[in-house]
Design a protein around this motif. Structure first.
Motif, PDB file in Angstrom:
ATOM      1  N   ILE A  90       0.982  -1.174  -0.056  1.00  0.00           N
ATOM      2  CA  ILE A  90       0.175  -0.060  -0.024  1.00  0.00           C
ATOM      3  C   ILE A  90       0.633   1.347  -0.049  1.00  0.00           C
ATOM      4  N   ASP A  91       1.923   1.390   0.948  1.00  0.00           N
ATOM      5  CA  ASP A  91       2.790   2.408   1.169  1.00  0.00           C
ATOM      6  C   ASP A  91       3.683   2.547  -0.089  1.00  0.00           C
ATOM      7  N   SER A  92       4.096   1.556  -0.791  1.00  0.00           N
ATOM      8  CA  SER A  92       4.712   1.843  -2.074  1.00  0.00           C
ATOM      9  C   SER A  92       4.084   2.709  -3.190  1.00  0.00           C
ATOM     10  N   PHE A  93       2.666   2.306  -3.174  1.00  0.00           N
ATOM     11  CA  PHE A  93       1.966   3.119  -4.022  1.00  0.00           C
ATOM     12  C   PHE A  93       2.001   4.532  -3.774  1.00  0.00           C
ATOM     13  N   LYS A  94       1.819   4.803  -2.495  1.00  0.00           N
ATOM     14  CA  LYS A  94       1.675   6.058  -1.809  1.00  0.00           C
ATOM     15  C   LYS A  94       2.935   6.671  -2.178  1.00  0.00           C
ATOM     16  N   THR A  95       4.432   6.243  -1.970  1.00  0.00           N
ATOM     17  CA  THR A  95       5.261   6.681  -2.209  1.00  0.00           C
ATOM     18  C   THR A  95       5.419   7.159  -3.856  1.00  0.00           C
ATOM     19  N   LEU A  96       5.144   6.384  -4.694  1.00  0.00           N
ATOM     20  CA  LEU A  96       5.103   6.425  -6.076  1.00  0.00           C
ATOM     21  C   LEU A  96       4.247   7.526  -6.820  1.00  0.00           C
ATOM     22  N   ARG A  97       2.982   7.442  -6.083  1.00  0.00           N
ATOM     23  CA  ARG A  97       1.847   8.357  -6.339  1.00  0.00           C
ATOM     24  C   ARG A  97       1.110   9.025  -5.244  1.00  0.00           C
ATOM     25  N   PRO A  98       1.772   9.903  -4.473  1.00  0.00           N
ATOM     26  CA  PRO A  98       1.104  10.496  -3.407  1.00  0.00           C
ATOM     27  C   PRO A  98      -0.132  11.022  -3.572  1.00  0.00           C
ATOM     28  N   GLY A  99      -1.148  10.909  -2.765  1.00  0.00           N
ATOM     29  CA  GLY A  99      -2.398  11.601  -2.881  1.00  0.00           C
ATOM     30  C   GLY A  99      -3.137  11.105  -3.911  1.00  0.00           C
ATOM     31  N   SER A 100      -2.936   9.713  -4.486  1.00  0.00           N
ATOM     32  CA  SER A 100      -3.704   9.440  -5.614  1.00  0.00           C
ATOM     33  C   SER A 100      -4.643   8.205  -5.051  1.00  0.00           C
ATOM     34  N   LEU A 101      -5.362   7.515  -5.975  1.00  0.00           N
ATOM     35  CA  LEU A 101      -6.185   6.407  -5.655  1.00  0.00           C
ATOM     36  C   LEU A 101      -5.462   5.119  -5.700  1.00  0.00           C
ATOM     37  N   TRP A 102      -4.249   5.145  -6.398  1.00  0.00           N
ATOM     38  CA  TRP A 102      -3.384   3.943  -6.831  1.00  0.00           C
ATOM     39  C   TRP A 102      -3.342   2.999  -5.498  1.00  0.00           C
ATOM     40  N   PRO A 103      -2.820   3.706  -4.217  1.00  0.00           N
ATOM     41  CA  PRO A 103      -2.591   2.728  -3.087  1.00  0.00           C
ATOM     42  C   PRO A 103      -4.067   1.752  -3.019  1.00  0.00           C
ATOM     43  N   TRP A 104      -5.119   1.857  -3.547  1.00  0.00           N
ATOM     44  CA  TRP A 104      -6.136   0.796  -3.264  1.00  0.00           C
ATOM     45  C   TRP A 104      -5.718  -0.404  -4.196  1.00  0.00           C
ATOM     46  N   VAL A 105      -4.850  -0.320  -5.111  1.00  0.00           N
ATOM     47  CA  VAL A 105      -4.585  -1.450  -5.720  1.00  0.00           C
ATOM     48  C   VAL A 105      -3.754  -2.160  -4.888  1.00  0.00           C
ATOM     49  N   GLY A 106      -2.964  -1.728  -3.948  1.00  0.00           N
ATOM     50  CA  GLY A 106      -2.294  -2.400  -2.757  1.00  0.00           C
ATOM     51  C   GLY A 106      -3.143  -3.174  -2.023  1.00  0.00           C
ATOM     52  N   ARG A 107      -4.353  -2.048  -1.462  1.00  0.00           N
ATOM     53  CA  ARG A 107      -5.071  -2.341  -0.410  1.00  0.00           C
ATOM     54  C   ARG A 107      -5.741  -3.966  -0.805  1.00  0.00           C
ATOM     55  N   ILE A 108      -6.398  -3.737  -2.155  1.00  0.00           N
ATOM     56  CA  ILE A 108      -7.050  -4.916  -2.612  1.00  0.00           C
ATOM     57  C   ILE A 108      -6.269  -6.069  -2.710  1.00  0.00           C
ATOM     58  N   GLY A 109      -5.075  -5.835  -3.153  1.00  0.00           N
ATOM     59  CA  GLY A 109      -3.969  -7.215  -3.140  1.00  0.00           C
ATOM     60  C   GLY A 109      -3.765  -7.706  -1.827  1.00  0.00           C
TER      61      GLY A 109
ATOM     62  N   ILE B 285       0.951  -8.947   6.680  1.00  0.00           N
ATOM     63  CA  ILE B 285       1.550  -8.339   7.947  1.00  0.00           C
ATOM     64  C   ILE B 285       2.502  -6.997   7.497  1.00  0.00           C
ATOM     65  N   ALA B 286       3.160  -6.987   6.515  1.00  0.00           N
ATOM     66  CA  ALA B 286       4.097  -6.184   6.156  1.00  0.00           C
ATOM     67  C   ALA B 286       3.045  -4.656   6.055  1.00  0.00           C
ATOM     68  N   ALA B 287       1.714  -4.897   5.740  1.00  0.00           N
ATOM     69  CA  ALA B 287       0.945  -3.593   5.312  1.00  0.00           C
ATOM     70  C   ALA B 287       0.336  -3.297   6.712  1.00  0.00           C
ATOM     71  N   THR B 288       0.371  -4.255   7.763  1.00  0.00           N
ATOM     72  CA  THR B 288      -0.004  -3.593   9.186  1.00  0.00           C
ATOM     73  C   THR B 288       0.971  -3.172   9.948  1.00  0.00           C
ATOM     74  N   ILE B 289       2.376  -3.861   9.838  1.00  0.00           N
ATOM     75  CA  ILE B 289       3.210  -3.238  10.574  1.00  0.00           C
ATOM     76  C   ILE B 289       4.025  -2.058  10.242  1.00  0.00           C
ATOM     77  N   ARG B 290       3.855  -1.803   8.830  1.00  0.00           N
ATOM     78  CA  ARG B 290       4.583  -0.453   8.304  1.00  0.00           C
ATOM     79  C   ARG B 290       5.801  -0.041   8.619  1.00  0.00           C
ATOM     80  N   GLN B 291       6.683  -1.309   8.372  1.00  0.00           N
ATOM     81  CA  GLN B 291       8.365  -1.126   8.864  1.00  0.00           C
ATOM     82  C   GLN B 291       8.798  -1.292  10.312  1.00  0.00           C
ATOM     83  N   ASP B 292       7.590  -1.443  11.178  1.00  0.00           N
ATOM     84  CA  ASP B 292       7.941  -1.484  12.599  1.00  0.00           C
ATOM     85  C   ASP B 292       8.135  -2.695  12.934  1.00  0.00           C
TER      86      ASP B 292
END
Length: 445
Positions: free
Chosen positions: A73-92, A325-332
């Motif tokens: 999810i956050d990779s899409f946010k990094t590449l396209r901040p403020g867009s709907l693209w992170p939803w592709v990550g969320r659905i995945g 897991i990676a999507a929920t711990i977000r690097q922590d």
């Protein structure tokens, strides 16, 4: 980044990503799908689609994960901040959650069969069809083994990337290849085995139908585990010095090799012993044990084969759980252990209806499908193609072309021409192929 949240070696990533791709798709789904779709013609289409459609999308996922450097999810946010693209990550990520809930059910059956092999339930003169029915319809053992399968998966993933997933794959993947080759040689030396080889490798052009093409394309997606963000997640732990093109290529060929080896273990034996190849999902549970029983020390060989299937199933399960897991711990990494337990148990609970849909809940049908089949259909026929389409459009059209070529080419020695070919495939071939399959899959309902 602590050391446990990145790959400790180049081969570590390749083996883990190959492990993610080589699962039930290659060993269980590929042989019976080939068996029911005309054999060699299906295999040929599968190889072509893997190279021209699935591989480019897999590399696009590597690009997104490695360039973004974070979870799906956050990779899409990094590449396209403020867009709907992170939803592709969320659905995945959601798809991985659901996929693992019913995948772990089949993983449970496989574990159960390993136990069957050692308790003497797999023996000559056993009715394997009845044994399989009994195994999948027994609610207690189905849920018990599904739980055991999830427990092993949780245990490895909670260890992190280099200490958990990479370590496990380092042993499981080579073991898988060596044992597979031994079994294929055994199968090929049975009398009448060559008929099986020609079924697998000699195309009968009259069998080519649009449905065969669709199934082959669907299998190619499933085979490289694309469209569910798993490859984005694994690639996010990659260094910029790693050649993602070479890695992707090795992973694809390893996967094709295992699919073919599975075919070479199964079809020669099936033909040699007069069974039919079009037995559907029960192929490895019903046909194979019968085949092994006709071979000296077959019950041990069958136990070995089932252990292999367990390895392959687990290595895929690791990547599905890791994606969530990676999507929920977000690097922590401090949150890893607790999150892995909580999410793993939640996946197990969500999977219980799938575990029961071959027994006590077999008459619970939604859109004429059992709960297990419905989830399978939603993920493989709808979500995987749509996410794969989104990823090819995102990388091919939305991102700046030059920056994609630069970032994807980092650490790579591939010629510029190949980079352009890859981008061309992502822009034109992959989207068209995916849309065609998708439209057709909707008509099959």
């Amino acid at each position: 980044m602590s050391h446990s949240s990145s790959w400790s070696s180049k081969i570590g990533f390749v083996l883990a990503a190959a492990g993610s791709a080589i699962g039930l798709g290659a060993i269980w789904k590929f042989p019976y799908t080939a068996g029911t779709n005309g054999g060699a013609i299906f295999v040929l289409l599968f190889v072509i689609f893997t190279i021209i459609v699935a591989l480019p999308v897999q590399l696009a996922e590597f690009y997104i994960g490695r360039t973004g450097g974070k979870n799906a999810i956050d990779s899409f946010k990094t590449l396209r901040p403020g867009s709907l693209w992170p939803w592709v990550g969320r659905i995945g990520v959601a798809a991985c959650f659901i996929l693992l809930s019913f995948y772990s059910v089949v993983g449970g059956w496989v574990l159960n069969y390993v136990v069957h092999s050692f308790t003497g339930e797999i023996a000559p003169n056993v009715d394997f069809g009845a044994l399989f029915e009994k195994t999948i319809s027994n609610p207690t053992s189905s849920i018990l083994y599904q739980g055991l399968f999830m427990l092993i998966t949780i245990w490895v993933v909670k260890g992190g990337i280099s200490d958990g997933i990479e370590k496990a794959n380092r042993y499981l993947m080579p073991a898988l290849f060596i044992l597979f080759i031994v079994l294929a040689i055994r199968s090929l030396t049975l009398p009448g085995a060559m008929e099986g080889v020609s079924f697998l490798l000699k195309p009968d052009w009259s069998k080519i139908k649009s449905e065969t093409m669709l199934t082959a394309l669907g299998q190619a997606f499933f085979a490289l585990s694309i469209g569910v963000s798993a490859m984005i997640t694994y690639a996010s732990y990659l260094g910029k010095d790693q050649d993602m093109f070479r890695s992707g290529n090795i992973i694809m060929w390893m996967n094709l090799l295992v699919s073919l080896l599975a075919g070479l273990v199964i079809f020669p034996a099936v033909f040699a012993l007069g069974a039919t190849p079009s037995q559907g999902p029960g192929l490895i549970f019903v046909v194979l044990p019968a085949v092994f029983m006709k071979i000296p020390s077959g019950n041990y060989l069958f136990a070995v084969f089932m252990m292999l299937v367990v390895f392959a199933t687990l290595t895929s399960a690791f990547s599905m759980l890791e994606t969530v897991i990676a999507a929920t711990i977000r690097q922590d990494e401090r949150k890893r252990s607790r999150h892995t337990w909580v999410i793993g148990i939640a996946i197990f609970i969500v999977g219980i209806p799938s575990a029961l849909s071959f027994g006590v809940w077999s008459d619970v049908l939604i859109f004429n499908k059992s709960i297990f089949d419905l989830w399978d259909y939603i993920i493989t026929a709808i979500i995987m193609p749509l996410c794969a389409l989104s990823i090819s459009i995102f990388t091919g059209w939305i991102q700046d072309r030059q920056s994609v070529l630069t970032n994807a080419g980092m650490g790579s020695t591939v010629p510029k021409t190949l980079l352009y070919l890859w981008l061309g495939a992502l822009r034109y071939i992959a989207p068209i192929a995916i849309i065609v399959v998708f439209i057709n899959s909707l008509q099959i309902i």
